[in-house]
Motif scaffolding. Sequence first.
Motif: not given
Length: 549
Positions: A92-117
Motif C-alpha cells: 500500500e505504501e509503495v502504491h501511495k507513492r506511485q511506485m511499483y513493487v515486485i516480489f521474487d518467485m522461486v519456482m524451480n525449487h523449494t526448501s527441503d523443509q517444505h511440507h511438499w518435500f
Amino acid sequence: MEASLKKQYPWWQSTTIYQIYPRSFMDMNGDGIGDIQGIISKLDYLKRTGFETIWLSPFFQSPQRDFGYDISDYYRIAPEYGTLADIEQLIEEVHKRQMYVIFDMVMNHTSDQHHWFKGSKGDKEGHKKDWYIWHEGKSEGKRPPNNWRSLLLSRGWQFDEQRKQWYYASFLPFQPDLNYHNPEVKEAMFKVVRHWLQKGVDGFRLDIFNVIIKDSSFSNNPFNINPFPSYSNPISGFQKGAYTVNHPDNFELAKELRGVVNEFQDRERVLLGEVFGKHDTIRKFLGEKQEGLHLIFLFDMLKFRFSAHWFRKKIELYEKYYPAPFIPTIVFSNHDNRRSISRIKNNPEKAKLIALFQFTTRAVPVTYQGEEIGMTNAHIPLKQGLDPLAHKFRWVPQWVANLAPVTLNRDICRTPMQWSADKHAGFTISEKPWLPVNPDYTKINVASQNDKFESLLYTYRRLLHVRKRFKALQVGSITTIKHTPKSVLGYYRLHEEELIYIYINFSSKSIKIKFPRLASRLEFSTRSDNLLSHQQVFLKPLSGVIIRS
Ligand code: GLC
Ligand code: CA
C-alpha cells in the motif's frame, strides 16, 4: 499529434528498478536483521532518489540456509522480516507513492523443509510422490541415475535415505527441484502467483527460470570442453546443459505464466526472468510476439570493460537481439556477484559514467541497493562466509576465490546498507548486525552524499530525474554514433520529435567533439565544467553529458 492518438507504453518498459535485499536494507526492531518495516521507512528515500519500482529478494518463510531462496511456505512471511500485515502495508505504501513493487518467485525449487518435500520423500506411493524429480539410481541404486550436474560444479543428484531414491537439485542439495511435468505442481505454483497478484503485487522477478523444466528422457548431458560455469553454459563441469538448461518447455512455461498474469486485467503486471544462456536462446523467453516474459535480465554488464568500444558493441548487440518492442534489462550488480564498482577500482567518477550509460541506454535499468552510493565489496574471508556457497567452497584457497569468475562468498556484496556515519552505518541499533558493516561506511554512506552535488548519489538523483523528463530516454530508439574519438561513446535516443544525445568520455584526457546540431541544450553533465558552445562539446576527463537537440 493528438494526445489520444499517441502510442501508450506499458509502465514496465520505461521503469527503473531498485533491488532490495531485505536482510541487509534496514533493521527497525533492533535484532540485527533488516525487515519489512525497515523497507517502509526508506521508501521516501527511494522516491526522492527517483526509482520507480522496487524488487524485493525473498522474505517468505524459510530455514534461511540460502537466506530466503529456500522457501518452506510461499504464503507466509519469515517472522524475522515481519508479518503479513507488514507486507500488505508495504504494498500500500509503495502504491501511495506511485511506485511499483515486485516480489521474487522461486519456482524451480523449494526448501527441503517444505511440507511438499517432506511428504514426497516420506511416501513413494503418497499424494506428493511425483512432486519432485525422483529417480532410481544405477548399479542397484548406488549410483545417480545419469550424469546431470548442478549449477555449482558438482553432482546434481542427491540420495535420500528415507525414500531410497535420488532427487535432483539444480542449486544446493537442500533446494530440491520441483517436477513441472506434474500438472499439480504447476497448478500449485500458479496458485501462489495468483495469491500475491490478488494482494496487489505488480509482478515478479523469477529465480533461475530457465532451468525449471528438465528433459523427461533423463538422457545424459553431452560433453563440453570448458570446466567452468559461464553465463552461456551455466551447468559447467565438462558438461553442456542440453537436457537441464533452457529446455524448450521452459519457453512454453513462460507463456503459460504470462497467461496467469494476464488474468489480472485491472493493470499490467510484469514478469522479469533470471535466465542465462546465449542471446539467441534466451530471447525465446520473451516469445515471438511478446507473449512470454515481459523482461529478462541480460548479465553481460556484470563483466563490463571500462571502454567506449565495449559499451558501443553491447548496444549494437542488444539492438540486434532485442529490437523494440522488446527491451533489454541491464544490471551491473546484484546480491550474487561482486559489486561491479570493484572493476573500476572503486572509483566514483567512473561509476558516474556507468550510471549515465545505464539510465540513458535503451533498457530497463536495475540498481542493486548501495550501488547508488558506491558501496564496495567487503573483505570477508571465504572461510568465514555465512553464504552457503562460501561454505561449500571453503576448501578453495582465498586467492583462487578472489580470481574466480563466479563469486564464491556472496557475503561480500550483501553487507548492510550504509545509511550514515553512525554506529553500524545507521542500519541497526543492535550490537551485532547479521553481517558486519563494511568499515568504509564512515566515508561511503547516504547521509554524507545526500546534498552534495558532486556525489554519486546526487548524480543518480539528477540522472533519474532527467530520465523522467524525456520520453526519448525512456522509450526512444537508440543509434550509436560512429565518428567519435576512440575513447568517447556517443549515441542518440529519438522519440517522435524529441532527440537526445549522450556522450561519454572514458579517457583521462579532455576531448572536444563537434556536435552536429544547432540550438541545443546541455541537460545533464557529470561535471559542472563540461561545456556546450557553438556546436562543440568540451568533455573533461572521465565525464559525460546529455544534450537535447
Ligand atoms: C538465484 C538467486 C540466488 C540463489 C539461487 C538459488 O541465482 O539469485 O541468490 O541462491 O538462485 O535460488
Ligand atoms: Ca529486524
